[in-house]
Design an enzyme around this catalytic site. Sequence first.
Site, PDB file in Angstrom:
ATOM      1  CG  HIS A  33      -2.077   0.832   1.270  1.00 59.13           C
ATOM      2  ND1 HIS A  33      -2.413   1.694   0.264  1.00 59.13           N
ATOM      3  CD2 HIS A  33      -3.006   1.060   2.249  1.00 59.13           C
ATOM      4  CE1 HIS A  33      -3.487   2.402   0.605  1.00 59.13           C
ATOM      5  NE2 HIS A  33      -3.860   2.038   1.829  1.00 59.13           N
ATOM      6  CG  HIS A  86      -4.137   0.670  -8.443  1.00 59.22           C
ATOM      7  ND1 HIS A  86      -5.477   0.560  -8.158  1.00 59.22           N
ATOM      8  CD2 HIS A  86      -3.628   1.583  -7.592  1.00 59.22           C
ATOM      9  CE1 HIS A  86      -5.760   1.395  -7.176  1.00 59.22           C
ATOM     10  NE2 HIS A  86      -4.666   2.029  -6.816  1.00 59.22           N
ATOM     11  CG  ASP A  95       2.591   4.617  -3.795  1.00 57.16           C
ATOM     12  OD1 ASP A  95       2.489   5.676  -3.158  1.00 57.16           O
ATOM     13  OD2 ASP A  95       1.851   3.644  -3.616  1.00 57.16           O
TER      14      ASP A  95
HETATM   15  N1  COA Z   1       5.509  -6.266 -10.119  1.00 55.60           N
HETATM   16  C1  COA Z   1       5.523  -7.458 -10.758  1.00 55.60           C
HETATM   17  N2  COA Z   1       4.419  -8.186 -10.967  1.00 55.60           N
HETATM   18  C2  COA Z   1       3.259  -7.682 -10.541  1.00 55.60           C
HETATM   19  C3  COA Z   1       3.171  -6.445  -9.896  1.00 55.60           C
HETATM   20  C4  COA Z   1       4.355  -5.732  -9.684  1.00 55.60           C
HETATM   21  N3  COA Z   1       4.355  -4.561  -9.062  1.00 55.60           N
HETATM   22  N4  COA Z   1       1.894  -6.201  -9.576  1.00 55.60           N
HETATM   23  C5  COA Z   1       1.191  -7.247 -10.008  1.00 55.60           C
HETATM   24  N5  COA Z   1       2.005  -8.139 -10.583  1.00 55.60           N
HETATM   25  C6  COA Z   1       1.632  -9.417 -11.149  1.00 55.60           C
HETATM   26  C7  COA Z   1       1.551 -10.456 -10.044  1.00 55.60           C
HETATM   27  O1  COA Z   1       2.781 -11.097  -9.829  1.00 55.60           O
HETATM   28  C8  COA Z   1       0.476 -11.362 -10.562  1.00 55.60           C
HETATM   29  O2  COA Z   1       1.022 -12.226 -11.512  1.00 55.60           O
HETATM   30  P1  COA Z   1       0.541 -13.761 -11.589  1.00 55.60           P
HETATM   31  O3  COA Z   1      -0.924 -13.692 -11.902  1.00 55.60           O
HETATM   32  O4  COA Z   1       1.394 -14.318 -12.653  1.00 55.60           O
HETATM   33  O5  COA Z   1       0.800 -14.340 -10.229  1.00 55.60           O
HETATM   34  C9  COA Z   1      -0.472 -10.433 -11.294  1.00 55.60           C
HETATM   35  O6  COA Z   1       0.317  -9.316 -11.668  1.00 55.60           O
HETATM   36  C10 COA Z   1      -1.625  -9.967 -10.418  1.00 55.60           C
HETATM   37  O7  COA Z   1      -1.071  -9.348  -9.238  1.00 55.60           O
HETATM   38  P2  COA Z   1      -1.744  -9.417  -7.814  1.00 55.60           P
HETATM   39  O8  COA Z   1      -0.716  -9.026  -6.791  1.00 55.60           O
HETATM   40  O9  COA Z   1      -2.422 -10.743  -7.610  1.00 55.60           O
HETATM   41  O10 COA Z   1      -2.866  -8.317  -8.007  1.00 55.60           O
HETATM   42  P3  COA Z   1      -3.573  -7.512  -6.867  1.00 55.60           P
HETATM   43  O11 COA Z   1      -4.741  -6.848  -7.456  1.00 55.60           O
HETATM   44  O12 COA Z   1      -3.794  -8.355  -5.679  1.00 55.60           O
HETATM   45  O13 COA Z   1      -2.421  -6.482  -6.469  1.00 55.60           O
HETATM   46  C11 COA Z   1      -1.103  -4.711  -5.918  1.00 55.60           C
HETATM   47  C12 COA Z   1      -2.435  -5.152  -6.545  1.00 55.60           C
HETATM   48  C13 COA Z   1      -1.067  -3.188  -5.895  1.00 55.60           C
HETATM   49  C14 COA Z   1      -1.005  -5.224  -4.488  1.00 55.60           C
HETATM   50  C15 COA Z   1       0.076  -5.275  -6.750  1.00 55.60           C
HETATM   51  O14 COA Z   1       0.018  -4.764  -8.052  1.00 55.60           O
HETATM   52  C16 COA Z   1       1.408  -4.982  -6.110  1.00 55.60           C
HETATM   53  O15 COA Z   1       1.846  -5.721  -5.217  1.00 55.60           O
HETATM   54  N6  COA Z   1       2.077  -3.882  -6.539  1.00 55.60           N
HETATM   55  C17 COA Z   1       3.333  -3.490  -5.921  1.00 55.60           C
HETATM   56  C18 COA Z   1       3.065  -2.709  -4.645  1.00 55.60           C
HETATM   57  C19 COA Z   1       2.525  -1.342  -4.923  1.00 55.60           C
HETATM   58  O16 COA Z   1       3.013  -0.620  -5.777  1.00 55.60           O
HETATM   59  N7  COA Z   1       1.532  -0.957  -4.137  1.00 55.60           N
HETATM   60  C20 COA Z   1       0.903   0.341  -4.233  1.00 55.60           C
HETATM   61  C21 COA Z   1      -0.472   0.180  -4.797  1.00 55.60           C
HETATM   62  S1  COA Z   1      -1.188   1.762  -5.125  1.00 55.60           S
END
Ligand code: COA
Length: 374
Positions: A219, A258, A309
């Site tokens: 987050h 996201h 971010d």
């Molecule tokens: N880097 C690399 N791969 C990513 C990624 C990232 N930042 N964000 C998502 N992915 C990939 C995941 O590995 C996953 O791949 P898979 O299906 O092969 O396992 C797929 O995309 C879906 O990601 P997931 O984490 O399940 O989606 P979510 O909706 O739960 O996650 C976030 C959303 C924001 C938690 C996720 O994108 C993330 O962890 N981002 C990095 C942290 C971040 O920047 N947070 C601020 C959010 S505003």
Amino acid sequence: MIVKKSGGLAGVIAGSTAISSVGKGNGLKYRGYDIYDLAENAQFEEVAYLLIHGELPALDQLNRFRNKIIAGRQIPGLLKETLKNLPKSSHPMDVLRTAVSVLGCLEKEKEDFSNQQQIATRLLGILPSALLFWHHFQNSGIEIDTESSEESIGGYFLEKLHHSKAIEKHVKAMNTSLILYAEHEFNASTFASRITASTLSEFYSCIATGIGVLRGPLHGGANEAAMELISKFHNAQEARDGVKNMLDKKEKIMGFGHRVYQNGDPRNITIKNLSHCLSINHEEAHLYEVSEVIENVMLMEKSIFPNLDFYSASAYHFMGIPTSFFTPIFVFSRTAGWAAHIIEQRNENKLIRPGAEYNGPGNREFIPISERIH
Ligand code: COA
């Protein structure tokens, strides 16, 4: 069984709100006002007023609100003592969470919640003061005062951080960044604050909840994690190879992806522009180029876009802000959004308590401890 793609309440409509809308992932509005209009034309304090009070302020309302925020910069003696006693090694987010808890003991919320908006305003004033009081005391033994000619929250923060008048361009950049961070529907920290509010707990506990949830790197903590990544690379080639290598190892790149936005974060264009402007003639201007390379690799390899971010990280860095203060700045701003949601939750309260699908063992016979073998 909960399947991965539908885990984490993804796609679940968990309630309604009149505070902001993310459209179908392509527009962001605060109480109906387009984020681009607000970022271009408003002061952060106007936006905070809009969120907390429901409407944009008239000039005299804004002046009164801003004066209350400025008055709210004062730190009570007992809070100063607490801040002096917190270790230098504390994470600034823990310092803010503690400051909110201590203030909750000193300036209690009324039982009928009639001073909730005053508390929100007070927090907007005191949070930058508390963080920088702790920071300067722990690093150089100086007890900063809260006197300042800077009226804006961003300008005050920069002036007190650097002990010198803030550069106008930086004050404007902080203003825009605070507006972009102020509110975002049912994100994790806001939803958590609403859960706390739904138990009829008091205001400070709701805000402390939000800070605790925002701290994590999935987050708000992503802006700090993004900076740590960017600053590892000295040039474009290193960044390209380094990020590809991380992706090969299935590592996440912080500041990308996201839950709501699949085709790009609408706030990215504004923050990216800001980062670019701040990078011009900066001694570490290469960090902007490095950031763009990382963005391109993520697009080519994963079709994943930067979120707010990512370019916030370099933008703050170019203003000389220490990395560990990035998520706290998010708090200074999001406090307005949390406050709006706490108030809205209370106005139409129903305890938030979802159900869970049980997937543990079936019925089992109790075995006395003397007979248990593991
Ligand atoms: N880097 C690399 N791969 C990513 C990624 C990232 N930042 N964000 C998502 N992915 C990939 C995941 O590995 C996953 O791949 P898979 O299906 O092969 O396992 C797929 O995309 C879906 O990601 P997931 O984490 O399940 O989606 P979510 O909706 O739960 O996650 C976030 C959303 C924001 C938690 C996720 O994108 C993330 O962890 N981002 C990095 C942290 C971040 O920047 N947070 C601020 C959010 S505003």
